[in-house]
Design an enzyme around this catalytic site. Sequence first.
Site, PDB file in Angstrom:
ATOM      1  N   ARG A 236      15.122 -16.305 -39.236  1.00  0.00           N
ATOM      2  CA  ARG A 236      15.394 -15.428 -38.106  1.00  0.00           C
ATOM      3  C   ARG A 236      16.855 -14.998 -38.120  1.00  0.00           C
ATOM      4  NH1 ARG A 236      10.856 -14.365 -37.989  1.00  0.00           N
ATOM      5  NH2 ARG A 236       9.382 -14.436 -36.259  1.00  0.00           N
TER       6      ARG A 236
ATOM      7  N   ASP B   2      16.568 -11.440 -45.237  1.00  0.00           N
ATOM      8  CA  ASP B   2      15.317 -10.737 -44.910  1.00  0.00           C
ATOM      9  C   ASP B   2      15.218 -10.520 -43.405  1.00  0.00           C
ATOM     10  OD1 ASP B   2      12.669  -9.713 -45.705  1.00  0.00           O
ATOM     11  OD2 ASP B   2      11.903 -11.406 -44.531  1.00  0.00           O
TER      12      ASP B   2
ATOM     13  N   HIS C 142      12.537  -7.619 -43.433  1.00  0.00           N
ATOM     14  CA  HIS C 142      11.593  -8.577 -42.832  1.00  0.00           C
ATOM     15  C   HIS C 142      10.219  -8.490 -43.503  1.00  0.00           C
ATOM     16  CE1 HIS C 142      10.999 -10.999 -38.887  1.00  0.00           C
ATOM     17  NE2 HIS C 142      10.166 -11.431 -39.821  1.00  0.00           N
TER      18      HIS C 142
ATOM     19  N   GLU D 147      18.288  -6.978 -35.950  1.00  0.00           N
ATOM     20  CA  GLU D 147      16.981  -6.342 -36.099  1.00  0.00           C
ATOM     21  C   GLU D 147      16.534  -5.937 -34.687  1.00  0.00           C
ATOM     22  OE1 GLU D 147      13.963  -8.992 -37.548  1.00  0.00           O
ATOM     23  OE2 GLU D 147      12.673  -7.346 -38.130  1.00  0.00           O
TER      24      GLU D 147
HETATM   25  P1  NAD Z   1       7.650 -24.939 -38.687  1.00  0.00           P
HETATM   26  O1  NAD Z   1       7.588 -25.067 -37.212  1.00  0.00           O
HETATM   27  O2  NAD Z   1       6.504 -25.448 -39.485  1.00  0.00           O
HETATM   28  O3  NAD Z   1       8.970 -25.632 -39.250  1.00  0.00           O
HETATM   29  C1  NAD Z   1      10.230 -25.443 -38.688  1.00  0.00           C
HETATM   30  C2  NAD Z   1      11.019 -26.719 -38.965  1.00  0.00           C
HETATM   31  O4  NAD Z   1      12.376 -26.483 -38.604  1.00  0.00           O
HETATM   32  C3  NAD Z   1      10.531 -27.923 -38.141  1.00  0.00           C
HETATM   33  O5  NAD Z   1      10.242 -28.992 -39.024  1.00  0.00           O
HETATM   34  C4  NAD Z   1      11.729 -28.249 -37.243  1.00  0.00           C
HETATM   35  O6  NAD Z   1      11.873 -29.648 -37.013  1.00  0.00           O
HETATM   36  C5  NAD Z   1      12.875 -27.697 -38.071  1.00  0.00           C
HETATM   37  N1  NAD Z   1      14.095 -27.406 -37.322  1.00  0.00           N
HETATM   38  C6  NAD Z   1      14.224 -26.850 -36.094  1.00  0.00           C
HETATM   39  N2  NAD Z   1      15.531 -26.706 -35.800  1.00  0.00           N
HETATM   40  C7  NAD Z   1      16.229 -27.176 -36.869  1.00  0.00           C
HETATM   41  C8  NAD Z   1      17.609 -27.285 -37.160  1.00  0.00           C
HETATM   42  N3  NAD Z   1      18.539 -26.884 -36.305  1.00  0.00           N
HETATM   43  N4  NAD Z   1      17.975 -27.802 -38.352  1.00  0.00           N
HETATM   44  C9  NAD Z   1      17.046 -28.200 -39.244  1.00  0.00           C
HETATM   45  N5  NAD Z   1      15.712 -28.137 -39.020  1.00  0.00           N
HETATM   46  C10 NAD Z   1      15.317 -27.619 -37.844  1.00  0.00           C
HETATM   47  O7  NAD Z   1       7.897 -23.395 -38.971  1.00  0.00           O
HETATM   48  P2  NAD Z   1       7.635 -22.615 -40.330  1.00  0.00           P
HETATM   49  O8  NAD Z   1       6.219 -22.196 -40.404  1.00  0.00           O
HETATM   50  O9  NAD Z   1       8.196 -23.405 -41.457  1.00  0.00           O
HETATM   51  O10 NAD Z   1       8.478 -21.294 -40.058  1.00  0.00           O
HETATM   52  C11 NAD Z   1       9.873 -21.305 -39.950  1.00  0.00           C
HETATM   53  C12 NAD Z   1      10.354 -19.965 -39.445  1.00  0.00           C
HETATM   54  O11 NAD Z   1      10.149 -18.971 -40.436  1.00  0.00           O
HETATM   55  C13 NAD Z   1       9.555 -19.400 -38.241  1.00  0.00           C
HETATM   56  O12 NAD Z   1       9.996 -19.945 -37.016  1.00  0.00           O
HETATM   57  C14 NAD Z   1       9.821 -17.931 -38.340  1.00  0.00           C
HETATM   58  O13 NAD Z   1      10.966 -17.649 -37.561  1.00  0.00           O
HETATM   59  C15 NAD Z   1      10.159 -17.716 -39.812  1.00  0.00           C
HETATM   60  N6  NAD Z   1       9.200 -16.835 -40.492  1.00  0.00           N
HETATM   61  C16 NAD Z   1       9.684 -15.734 -41.131  1.00  0.00           C
HETATM   62  C17 NAD Z   1       8.817 -14.890 -41.815  1.00  0.00           C
HETATM   63  C18 NAD Z   1       9.289 -13.657 -42.535  1.00  0.00           C
HETATM   64  O14 NAD Z   1       8.475 -12.809 -42.908  1.00  0.00           O
HETATM   65  N7  NAD Z   1      10.575 -13.479 -42.791  1.00  0.00           N
HETATM   66  C19 NAD Z   1       7.456 -15.172 -41.823  1.00  0.00           C
HETATM   67  C20 NAD Z   1       6.999 -16.305 -41.164  1.00  0.00           C
HETATM   68  C21 NAD Z   1       7.881 -17.141 -40.501  1.00  0.00           C
HETATM   69  C1  COI Z   2       6.525 -14.374 -38.507  1.00  0.00           C
HETATM   70  O1  COI Z   2       5.337 -14.579 -38.825  1.00  0.00           O
HETATM   71  O2  COI Z   2       7.104 -15.065 -37.643  1.00  0.00           O
HETATM   72  C2  COI Z   2       7.283 -13.309 -39.158  1.00  0.00           C
HETATM   73  O3  COI Z   2       8.494 -13.336 -39.138  1.00  0.00           O
HETATM   74  C3  COI Z   2       6.522 -12.188 -39.805  1.00  0.00           C
HETATM   75  C4  COI Z   2       6.621 -10.872 -39.089  1.00  0.00           C
HETATM   76  C5  COI Z   2       5.488  -9.966 -39.472  1.00  0.00           C
HETATM   77  C6  COI Z   2       6.791 -10.957 -37.606  1.00  0.00           C
END
Ligand code: NAD
Ligand code: COI
Length: 333
Positions: A234, A258, A295, A263
């Site tokens: 994020r 990304d 993204h 954004e």
């Molecule tokens: P998740 O909830 O499975 O894992 C997140 C982890 O981060 C947890 O284990 C939590 O304990 C840890 N955490 C929280 N705060 C922390 C900190 N300050 N330091 C270290 N660890 C910390 O989530 P996920 O499925 O792994 O997804 C992570 C993030 O990826 C989502 O929240 C989303 O913002 C992002 N994401 C981005 C995209 C993209 O297209 N760019 C797509 C999907 C998700």
């Molecule tokens: C998420 O799944 O959290 C993402 O960042 C992907 C996007 C299409 C919103």
Amino acid sequence: MKIITYGAHDDELPYMTQWQARTGHDLEIHTQPATVANLAWAAGCDGINLLQTTPITREMFETIAKLGIRFVTIRNVGTDNIDLAAARALGIRLANVPAYSPNAIAEFAVTATLTLLRRLGESQAALDAGDYRKATTFIGRELAQQTVGVVGAGRIGREAIRLFAAFGARVLAYDPHPVQDSSLACAYVDLPELLAQSTVVDLHVPGIAANDHMIDAAALALMQPGALLINTARGNLVDTAALIEALKSGHLGGAGIDTYENESANLLALHEHGKFEDPQWDTLRAMPNVLLTPHIAYHTETAVQNMVDFSLNYLVEFLTTGATATEVHPREL
Ligand code: NAD
Ligand code: COI
């Protein structure tokens, strides 16, 4: 069931119509993201399905509540743009898709890392400037020789750890709530140690307020000279002004962004006005050792199909049983 879906992307449409044909539910599809005004279209629907990175606000939940709709699912993972407290207060239940394909994002983080390690942006920029000789001068680094620090070892972080380890990198991880998994080839350390030891720092934590600017000037200063920063999580995690300073001074070797800090609806509508008035964006865009992507880390066929199918299935489950396993519970607020 009558379901309305907002923010449908072109590549989601076939999966939506297939889902409709397969399940027999009535799905009204809109490409526009939800707004207070267009939520009126949901009148008469049983549930709402959303995908957007712009805010899902209290006013929007008030509109949904007035329509008598109690169940909403989002097609993505992150809930940082959603006023979950308002949803809860208004009695609206919300579920996300926490795992549509963690591998998609992890693979993208590896892709960005390899692209920057091999300095492809710099070589391409020299070619674009017509300098073939200069394009051959950007000596790269091998992933197998790097120490990769994965911040956040959740679903995506753990996939990233597996992939980086498979390339032969030494992998460190930091997570305040580590999952015990002996198959993970990494050593857990605290954040300052991870930053100090890693030549690649890869973020996979949620964009909750507590994580705002977790990578600030002080954190960047702890990183090794020449290190890379990868952010597919994020935008709010990284202080962009401090990142630009660290890149300009040469302290950081490069960055893969990304999820950009500013954004916004404006950036998302770049195609409409052709211009995004943001000097930090322009500065990063002009740096050949920065890989700026819009993204798209999630954007694979597998992920998109799962986002559609899983989120609509969760909504039907919500509507028919009053519960679904991926409900975002008040304790997560
Ligand atoms: P998740 O909830 O499975 O894992 C997140 C982890 O981060 C947890 O284990 C939590 O304990 C840890 N955490 C929280 N705060 C922390 C900190 N300050 N330091 C270290 N660890 C910390 O989530 P996920 O499925 O792994 O997804 C992570 C993030 O990826 C989502 O929240 C989303 O913002 C992002 N994401 C981005 C995209 C993209 O297209 N760019 C797509 C999907 C998700
Ligand atoms: C998420 O799944 O959290 C993402 O960042 C992907 C996007 C299409 C919103």
